[in-house]
Design an enzyme around this catalytic site. Structure first.
Site, PDB file in Angstrom:
ATOM      1  N   GLU A 218     -15.948  74.592 -16.379  1.00 58.04           N
ATOM      2  CA  GLU A 218     -16.920  74.648 -17.825  1.00 58.04           C
ATOM      3  C   GLU A 218     -16.852  73.489 -17.681  1.00 58.04           C
ATOM      4  O   GLU A 218     -16.437  71.731 -17.543  1.00 58.04           O
ATOM      5  CB  GLU A 218     -16.249  75.199 -18.940  1.00 58.04           C
ATOM      6  CG  GLU A 218     -14.759  74.103 -19.051  1.00 58.04           C
ATOM      7  CD  GLU A 218     -14.475  74.168 -20.787  1.00 58.04           C
ATOM      8  OE1 GLU A 218     -15.748  73.716 -21.205  1.00 58.04           O
ATOM      9  OE2 GLU A 218     -13.738  74.150 -20.727  1.00 58.04           O
ATOM     10  N   HIS A 393     -11.465  72.035 -25.164  1.00 56.08           N
ATOM     11  CA  HIS A 393     -12.596  72.311 -23.840  1.00 56.08           C
ATOM     12  C   HIS A 393     -11.442  70.883 -22.954  1.00 56.08           C
ATOM     13  O   HIS A 393     -11.722  69.589 -23.665  1.00 56.08           O
ATOM     14  CB  HIS A 393     -14.121  71.836 -24.453  1.00 56.08           C
ATOM     15  CG  HIS A 393     -14.450  72.949 -24.652  1.00 56.08           C
ATOM     16  ND1 HIS A 393     -14.391  74.498 -24.175  1.00 56.08           N
ATOM     17  CD2 HIS A 393     -14.729  73.509 -25.384  1.00 56.08           C
ATOM     18  CE1 HIS A 393     -15.452  75.734 -24.782  1.00 56.08           C
ATOM     19  NE2 HIS A 393     -15.219  75.006 -26.240  1.00 56.08           N
TER      20      HIS A 393
END
Length: 580
Positions: A218, A393
């Protein structure tokens, strides 16, 4: 629900053909990787790994529409390829329970059927969605954890635990004869996670040592330098804000951020406040989290919203949805005074414990303005600004650590807009991935790997499917264009009655305006339109033109040109002809 077992895996028959037909004539390749959503965008994550005749789908997410998609409720991936190859799908493997990874699951099962593999908490959230759509009974749900190993014959699947902003998150390893394909899921390296779920760094290192052919990682925070702050940083800031607050406290966050919810619970306990939940998704997720042991709430602490105003303000905290500015979510309705049971008064504190997803900033700012107008103290912002939110994240150093642990031969950055994918490629090259071995692709682009060599030369259909109410895929570009035209310039309905025998106008024309002009203030314009319609119809009939579609086109062209000349607007014009 079933737990994975050898018997379950033996039921999944593995094909033996070496020919894959992608609708492009077929290619003699064994391993293919592509995305149906999640690349060049935030949300709608769906990735596919295919080895020979075995398809593995990773995640099935949704994405919320922007203001240009009028009336659309949700955007999900286009699944044409999966529908055409349904017999090859061996399973839907879900990395975690965020909406951008499970939001499309019910719509997947309205068209397809495959076993689902997910962790306990993620399965709980999926069950909620399937129950709402009345699909739960016909779906095979299999509970896995980071120690699970699935055997599909030529393909084996294993997992590793990662830290994120929701419990029970996994990375996925597909062990193929061509080599290992790793999907990281959403992750960061938090050494002090709020839920004590440590990333299995040792397992990641072992996977890298054994060899990784392709890594899908990601890219959300690939532009941000440093390491992602720990979730524990938020706890102390929340507690401090609770201590200082004099009135009611409203905390808005993602319902699925159970770690943040637990921190709110702990702060409420320390300040002797009861806790109310606002928003259907918040209530549902908290119920699942409590039931499955992921959230600890003292008995008697939760109260109903209609009790809030009966208690002293400094004895109440409210946890609500709406951190992304959703117009129908609890915080949005609170900010406009339209929530039935609870109100925000001067002196109350509102904490925005989430950062806006790109594209939502305008809606969030509007809510913050409204809250200030109500006299509330509003705490918003991320990182060191307020300490009320840290990202789930990984920043650049997290991403580089994952790349260093995995040591992939080929790298495919995913989960992000183009600039994020681009920066992630630079990070990969900085830690040793060979230049030319990173594929920045689009949704639908296929990366084929054969005999250890990768190429990207073809693609399959991949786009957006719009969910509008109960309809899925029925609304396309033409309908959206009509909605846009109606929203900008309105519409004119022109009704006239023709004699079938004499071919003459016997009633009308009558012109109805909706969203174009106020008729009482535009009587001259409406009179001109009616006269023009009469003239146009008469001239067409004198030329022996009696087909309705031709007459309607003539009316639309004549009236449209006249109105644009007078007003510089282009309303939708709908002629209605009644023949008697």
């Amino acid at each position: 629900m079933q737990i994975c077992s050898p018997e379950l895996n033996n039921r999944l028959k593995i094909g033996n053909t070496n020919k894959i037909d992608y609708g492009l004539g077929g290619y003699d390749v064994t391993l293919s990787i592509f995305a149906l959503g999640g690349i060049n965008e935030i949300g709608k994550n769906m990735y596919v790994v295919q080895y020979e005749d075995d398809i593995f789908v990773i995640d099935c997410g949704g994405k919320f529409p922007d203001e240009s998609l009028l009336g659309i409720d949700l955007i999900i991936p286009e699944m044409t390829y999966l529908e055409e190859n349904r017999e090859k799908i061996r399973g839907l493997i879900v990395t975690h329970g965020h909406e951008d990874h499970i939001g499309g699951v019910p719509y997947f099962f309205k068209k397809l059927n495959a076993p689902v593999y997910a962790t306990d908490f993620t399965l709980g959230l999926i069950e909620l969605k399937l129950s709402e759509h009345k699909l739960l009974r016909g779906t095979e749900l299999n509970k896995i954890n980071s120690d699970s190993e699935l055997d599909f014959g030529k393909i084996k699947v294993s997992f590793f635990k990662v830290s994120h902003s929701i419990p029970d998150c996994l990375g996925i390893v597909l062990h193929t004869p061509e080599g290992a394909v790793v999907h990281t899921g959403d992750f960061k390296f938090d050494l002090t996670p709020a839920n004590d779920e440590q990333s299995e760094i040792h397992k990641m290192a072992r996977i890298g040592t054994e060899g990784v052919m392709a890594l899908l990682s990601e890219s959300t925070n690939a532009e941000r330098t440093g390491l992602t702050p720990s979730e524990r940083m938020v706890a102390s800031h929340l507690e401090e804000a609770f201590m200082k607050a004099e009135g009611k406290i409203f905390v808005s966050t993602f319902a699925s951020n159970v770690n943040r919810v637990q921190q709110v619970v702990e702060a409420a306990i320390k300040t002797d406040r009861k806790l109310a939940l606002l928003g259907r998704s918040m209530v549902n997720v908290v119920d699942v989290a409590i039931e499955r042991g992921y959230l600890n709430v003292p008995e008697g602490m939760l109260i109903q919203p209609n009790v809030v105003d009966q208690l002293d303000p400094h004895k109440v905290a409210i946890l609500c949805t709406g951190s992304q500015g959703e117009p129908m979510a609890a915080l949005s309705r609170l900010s406009t005074g339209n929530y039935r049971d609870v109100s925000i008064y001067p002196g109350d504190t509102v904490i925005m414990a989430a950062s806006p997803i790109p594209g939502n900033e305008k809606d969030v700012s509007k809510i913050i303005d409204n809250l200030f107008k109500l006299g509330a103290k509003v705490i918003y912002g991320t990182g060191s600004t307020t300490g009320m939110h840290v990202s789930g994240h990984g920043y650049q150093e997290d991403l580089k650590l994952m790349l260093t642990l995995m040591k992939p031969k080929y790298f495919i950055p995913i989960h992000g807009e183009y600039r994020m994918l681009y920066h992630h490629r630079l990070l990969a090259e900085s830690v040793g991935v060979e230049k030319g071995n990173t594929f920045i692709v689009k949704n639908g682009d296929i990366v084929d790997i054969e005999n250890g060599e990768a190429r990207q030369t073809r693609n399959i259909p991949a786009g957006d499917t719009y969910v509008d109410g109960v309809s899925v895929g029925d609304v396309g570009e033409i309908v959206l264009r009509d909605r846009k035209q109606l929203s900008e310039d309105g519409m004119l309905v022109i009704v006239l009655t023709l004699s079938k025998a004499e071919r003459k106008i016997i009633s009308g024309p009558d012109t109805i305006s909706r969203g174009f002009v106020f008729v009482k203030n535009s009587e001259d314009l409406m009179r001109d339109v009616n006269n023009l319609v009469t003239k146009t119809v008469t001239e067409l009939q004198e030329d022996n033109v009696h087909r309705w579609n031709v007459i309607k086109q003539g009316i639309k062209k004549a009236v449209g040109q006249h109105i644009f000349q007078k007003t510089r607007r282009r309303p939708m014009i709908l002629p209605i002809i009644i023949e008697i």
